[in-house]
Enzyme design. Structure first.
Site, PDB file in Angstrom:
ATOM      1  CG  ASP A  18      35.273  21.932 -55.179  1.00 47.38           C
ATOM      2  OD1 ASP A  18      33.897  22.361 -55.650  1.00 47.38           O
ATOM      3  OD2 ASP A  18      35.872  21.202 -55.853  1.00 47.38           O
ATOM      4  CG  HIS A  35      27.638  29.417 -53.497  1.00 46.26           C
ATOM      5  ND1 HIS A  35      28.891  28.532 -53.686  1.00 46.26           N
ATOM      6  CD2 HIS A  35      26.873  29.177 -54.564  1.00 46.26           C
ATOM      7  CE1 HIS A  35      28.769  27.847 -54.995  1.00 46.26           C
ATOM      8  NE2 HIS A  35      27.863  28.520 -55.710  1.00 46.26           N
ATOM      9  CG  LEU A 129      44.704  36.546 -41.020  1.00 52.10           C
ATOM     10  CD1 LEU A 129      45.797  35.416 -41.306  1.00 52.10           C
ATOM     11  CD2 LEU A 129      43.492  36.218 -40.366  1.00 52.10           C
TER      12      LEU A 129
HETATM   13  C1  FPP Z   1      33.057  25.785 -55.230  1.00 50.07           C
HETATM   14  O1  FPP Z   1      31.728  24.774 -54.799  1.00 50.07           O
HETATM   15  C2  FPP Z   1      32.951  27.328 -54.475  1.00 50.07           C
HETATM   16  C3  FPP Z   1      32.887  28.062 -55.292  1.00 50.07           C
HETATM   17  C4  FPP Z   1      32.996  28.274 -56.764  1.00 50.07           C
HETATM   18  C5  FPP Z   1      32.847  29.354 -54.744  1.00 50.07           C
HETATM   19  C6  FPP Z   1      33.570  29.733 -53.294  1.00 50.07           C
HETATM   20  C7  FPP Z   1      32.504  30.689 -52.587  1.00 50.07           C
HETATM   21  C8  FPP Z   1      32.322  30.693 -51.199  1.00 50.07           C
HETATM   22  C9  FPP Z   1      33.178  29.639 -50.432  1.00 50.07           C
HETATM   23  C10 FPP Z   1      31.328  31.335 -50.483  1.00 50.07           C
HETATM   24  C11 FPP Z   1      31.550  32.899 -50.690  1.00 50.07           C
HETATM   25  C12 FPP Z   1      33.106  33.215 -50.223  1.00 50.07           C
HETATM   26  C13 FPP Z   1      33.395  34.346 -49.528  1.00 50.07           C
HETATM   27  C14 FPP Z   1      34.872  34.850 -49.593  1.00 50.07           C
HETATM   28  C15 FPP Z   1      32.673  34.911 -48.528  1.00 50.07           C
HETATM   29  P1  FPP Z   1      31.002  24.338 -56.104  1.00 50.07           P
HETATM   30  O2  FPP Z   1      29.820  25.158 -56.221  1.00 50.07           O
HETATM   31  O3  FPP Z   1      31.994  24.169 -57.212  1.00 50.07           O
HETATM   32  O4  FPP Z   1      30.702  23.098 -55.289  1.00 50.07           O
HETATM   33  P2  FPP Z   1      30.435  21.602 -56.329  1.00 50.07           P
HETATM   34  O5  FPP Z   1      31.576  21.143 -56.674  1.00 50.07           O
HETATM   35  O6  FPP Z   1      29.906  20.727 -55.326  1.00 50.07           O
HETATM   36  O7  FPP Z   1      29.327  21.729 -57.223  1.00 50.07           O
END
Ligand code: FPP
Length: 250
Positions: A18, A35, A129
């Site tokens: 997150d 992201h 893994l």
């Molecule tokens: C939450 O941050 C993150 C996500 C909803 C997506 C997770 C995706 C990635 C880490 C990138 C790609 C993944 C892979 C496996 C390559 P948020 O957008 O909710 O952050 P915020 O709470 O600060 O808005």
């Protein structure tokens, strides 16, 4: 500095990644840039898990609830996942890393799922893994799916309702062949589980850090593991029982 004890590493670590949006906002960038930087952290934690010998890593990359985000962000996330699957494929094969899917294939863009499914097939025999990507995943949905699969076994005459034990139920979860969840890490300071691995969290240790996901790299991962190793896992017993070998009820 504290050193990791190689004999007390968690066997299964799950991460709620997150804070990508906040990381981007702080830099006046758009959320997708967060992201993209988050994908670098995914590379880093996979590499660290492999190097130090954590056998199972489960990453929450797209939840059932994430579909409610703006359309362009949802599209960008799936394209990022597709690029990630493509670019990481050679390294995953070379390092004998098995990739699996936790979640519902239905709804994932077909082009993304086709590449993902072929990576899953190609890496199915590896055991160094295992990386479980939770994509289009929800914990409640996983439990409902398991209940429906068990009901189907009953309907088909393969078992009876009275055969429903925890072990029998777990066979229908995505984690069926995965060790107990030892450690859940959540970045960016929120104290909730957000419909992630609800069944599996029963006895997991939970580690929450203020670090935003794009800033979570090897040093932060090691710190989480050191924190885990400082904890006493009692599984309902007392400290005294754990320290001596007093059997329960005596
Ligand atoms: C939450 O941050 C993150 C996500 C909803 C997506 C997770 C995706 C990635 C880490 C990138 C790609 C993944 C892979 C496996 C390559 P948020 O957008 O909710 O952050 P915020 O709470 O600060 O808005």
């Amino acid at each position: 500095m504290d050193r990791l004890d190689p004999n007390r590493l968690p066997r299964h670590v799950a991460i709620i990644m997150d804070g990508n949006g906040r990381w981007a906002q702080k830099r006046l960038l758009n959320r997708v840039a967060g992201h993209e930087e988050g994908a670098e952290s995914v590379r880093a934690v996979i590499e660290t898990a492999r190097r130090i010998g954590i056998p199972h890593l489960t990453l929450y990359a797209f939840s059932k609830e994430n579909w409610q985000r703006p359309k362009h962000e949802v599209q960008a996330l799936w394209q990022l996942l597709r690029r990630f699957i493509r670019s990481e494929r050679p390294k995953l094969l070379e390092n004998r890393i098995r990739v699996r899917h936790f979640g519902d294939p239905e709804g994932i863009p077909e082009d993304v799922y086709a590449e993902f499914a072929s990576l899953i097939r190609e890496t199915a025999g590896f055991d160094k893994l295992t990386v479980n990507l939770a994509l289009n995943y929800g914990g409640r949905q996983e439990i409902l799916r398991a209940a429906a699969l068990f009901a189907e076994d009953v309907r088909a005459g393969r078992c009876n309702p009275s055969d429903l034990t925890q072990e029998a139920f777990e066979k229908h979860l995505f984690t069926a062949d995965t060790p107990e969840l030892d450690l859940l890490i959540r970045t960016s300071g929120e104290c909730r589980v957000s419909n992630f691995l609800l069944w599996q969290l029963a006895y997991a240790e939970i580690y929450i850090t203020e670090t935003l996901w794009p800033d979570f790299r090897e040093p932060q991962f090691i710190e989480a593991l050191l924190d885990y190793q400082r904890r006493e896992r009692r599984f309902g017993k007392t400290s005294e029982q754990l320290r001596s070998s007093i059997p329960p009820n005596s």
